[in-house]
Design a protein around this motif. Sequence first.
Motif, PDB file in Angstrom:
ATOM      1  N   GLY A  30       0.841  -1.188   0.000  1.00 36.96           N
ATOM      2  CA  GLY A  30       0.000   0.000   0.000  1.00 36.96           C
ATOM      3  C   GLY A  30       0.878   1.240   0.000  1.00 36.96           C
ATOM      4  O   GLY A  30       1.852   1.317   0.746  1.00 36.96           O
ATOM      5  N   MET A  31       0.532   2.191  -0.865  1.00 40.26           N
ATOM      6  CA  MET A  31       1.326   3.413  -0.984  1.00 40.26           C
ATOM      7  C   MET A  31       0.435   4.608  -0.653  1.00 40.26           C
ATOM      8  O   MET A  31      -0.742   4.629  -1.002  1.00 40.26           O
ATOM      9  CB  MET A  31       1.860   3.562  -2.403  1.00 40.26           C
ATOM     10  CG  MET A  31       2.609   2.339  -2.929  1.00 40.26           C
ATOM     11  SD  MET A  31       4.031   1.866  -1.959  1.00 40.26           S
ATOM     12  CE  MET A  31       5.165   3.132  -2.451  1.00 40.26           C
ATOM     13  N   GLY A  32       1.011   5.596   0.018  1.00 40.96           N
ATOM     14  CA  GLY A  32       0.239   6.780   0.336  1.00 40.96           C
ATOM     15  C   GLY A  32       1.043   7.769   1.150  1.00 40.96           C
ATOM     16  O   GLY A  32       2.272   7.723   1.186  1.00 40.96           O
ATOM     17  N   THR A  33       0.326   8.650   1.799  1.00 37.68           N
ATOM     18  CA  THR A  33       0.950   9.647   2.662  1.00 37.68           C
ATOM     19  C   THR A  33       0.463   9.440   4.082  1.00 37.68           C
ATOM     20  O   THR A  33      -0.682   9.043   4.304  1.00 37.68           O
ATOM     21  CB  THR A  33       0.629  11.078   2.199  1.00 37.68           C
ATOM     22  OG1 THR A  33      -0.795  11.239   2.167  1.00 37.68           O
ATOM     23  CG2 THR A  33       1.191  11.348   0.821  1.00 37.68           C
ATOM     24  N   THR A  34       1.335   9.713   5.027  1.00 37.00           N
ATOM     25  CA  THR A  34       0.989   9.464   6.419  1.00 37.00           C
ATOM     26  C   THR A  34       1.419  10.630   7.300  1.00 37.00           C
ATOM     27  O   THR A  34       2.337  11.375   6.970  1.00 37.00           O
ATOM     28  CB  THR A  34       1.634   8.150   6.914  1.00 37.00           C
ATOM     29  OG1 THR A  34       1.092   7.807   8.186  1.00 37.00           O
ATOM     30  CG2 THR A  34       3.135   8.255   7.008  1.00 37.00           C
ATOM     31  N   SER A  35       0.723  10.755   8.397  1.00 31.61           N
ATOM     32  CA  SER A  35       1.134  11.698   9.440  1.00 31.61           C
ATOM     33  C   SER A  35       0.930  11.001  10.777  1.00 31.61           C
ATOM     34  O   SER A  35       0.019  10.199  10.935  1.00 31.61           O
ATOM     35  CB  SER A  35       0.319  12.991   9.376  1.00 31.61           C
ATOM     36  OG  SER A  35      -1.040  12.730   9.660  1.00 31.61           O
ATOM     37  N   ALA A  36       1.813  11.285  11.690  1.00 29.54           N
ATOM     38  CA  ALA A  36       1.727  10.679  13.017  1.00 29.54           C
ATOM     39  C   ALA A  36       2.059  11.734  14.053  1.00 29.54           C
ATOM     40  O   ALA A  36       3.038  12.472  13.914  1.00 29.54           O
ATOM     41  CB  ALA A  36       2.691   9.502  13.132  1.00 29.54           C
ATOM     42  N   GLU A  37       1.231  11.799  15.073  1.00 25.39           N
ATOM     43  CA  GLU A  37       1.478  12.724  16.175  1.00 25.39           C
ATOM     44  C   GLU A  37       1.842  11.909  17.407  1.00 25.39           C
ATOM     45  O   GLU A  37       1.035  11.138  17.917  1.00 25.39           O
ATOM     46  CB  GLU A  37       0.244  13.575  16.460  1.00 25.39           C
ATOM     47  CG  GLU A  37       0.436  14.536  17.598  1.00 25.39           C
ATOM     48  CD  GLU A  37      -0.820  15.339  17.932  1.00 25.39           C
ATOM     49  OE1 GLU A  37      -0.738  16.158  18.860  1.00 25.39           O
ATOM     50  OE2 GLU A  37      -1.867  15.133  17.287  1.00 25.39           O
ATOM     51  N   GLN A  38       3.087  12.063  17.850  1.00 29.11           N
ATOM     52  CA  GLN A  38       3.531  11.373  19.054  1.00 29.11           C
ATOM     53  C   GLN A  38       3.167  12.227  20.258  1.00 29.11           C
ATOM     54  O   GLN A  38       3.445  13.421  20.285  1.00 29.11           O
ATOM     55  CB  GLN A  38       5.028  11.135  19.017  1.00 29.11           C
ATOM     56  CG  GLN A  38       5.440  10.173  17.937  1.00 29.11           C
ATOM     57  CD  GLN A  38       6.911   9.821  18.012  1.00 29.11           C
ATOM     58  OE1 GLN A  38       7.582  10.064  19.000  1.00 29.11           O
ATOM     59  NE2 GLN A  38       7.414   9.225  16.948  1.00 29.11           N
ATOM     60  N   MET A  39       2.528  11.595  21.245  1.00 26.99           N
ATOM     61  CA  MET A  39       2.116  12.289  22.461  1.00 26.99           C
ATOM     62  C   MET A  39       2.724  11.581  23.666  1.00 26.99           C
ATOM     63  O   MET A  39       2.112  10.699  24.266  1.00 26.99           O
ATOM     64  CB  MET A  39       0.586  12.311  22.540  1.00 26.99           C
ATOM     65  CG  MET A  39      -0.050  13.073  21.373  1.00 26.99           C
ATOM     66  SD  MET A  39      -1.843  12.971  21.344  1.00 26.99           S
ATOM     67  CE  MET A  39      -2.047  11.509  20.316  1.00 26.99           C
TER      68      MET A  39
END
Length: 158
Positions: A30-39
């Motif tokens: 699977g290909m795409g764009t990602t964002s992750a917020e570390q808390m």
Amino acid sequence: MKLRFAIAGLLATMPFGAALAETYSANGTGMGTTSAEQMPVSEDLIVVHSMTTYDGFEVDDADNPLASLTGPCFGAVLIDAGAVSGGGNCHYTDADGDKVVMAWTATGMSETGRTMGEWSVVGGTGKWESAEGGGTFDAGDDAQGDYSNQIMGEITMP
């Protein structure tokens, strides 16, 4: 003659769709764009909120039902003293406009920070309404910072 009626009766009681079901390999990327917020809560306790938008899946067979899926996946992962848990859902649409929901559960993390786990088909519309299947995944950024999700498993379409 009795044998013909017995066979006809047996065939009449079999589910029609079961004879037409086809199982596909769900091995691909699977290909795409990602964002992750570390808390971070502490050094050993971190919650990560993730959102990925898939542009498509690279699979060996263009007729594979995964080939045209696009859409978002979202969820949260908890890292607690190195133990990984959490999960989320994906809301995909295929080229015909049929929709499918897939669930994912995080079970681990690689040394390079890729999330590993399991996925399954929950349900959907059209061809996905009675689909079943699942497998494993390995998702994250590569050394160049490009996101990919290596999936393995099977999907059975009625």
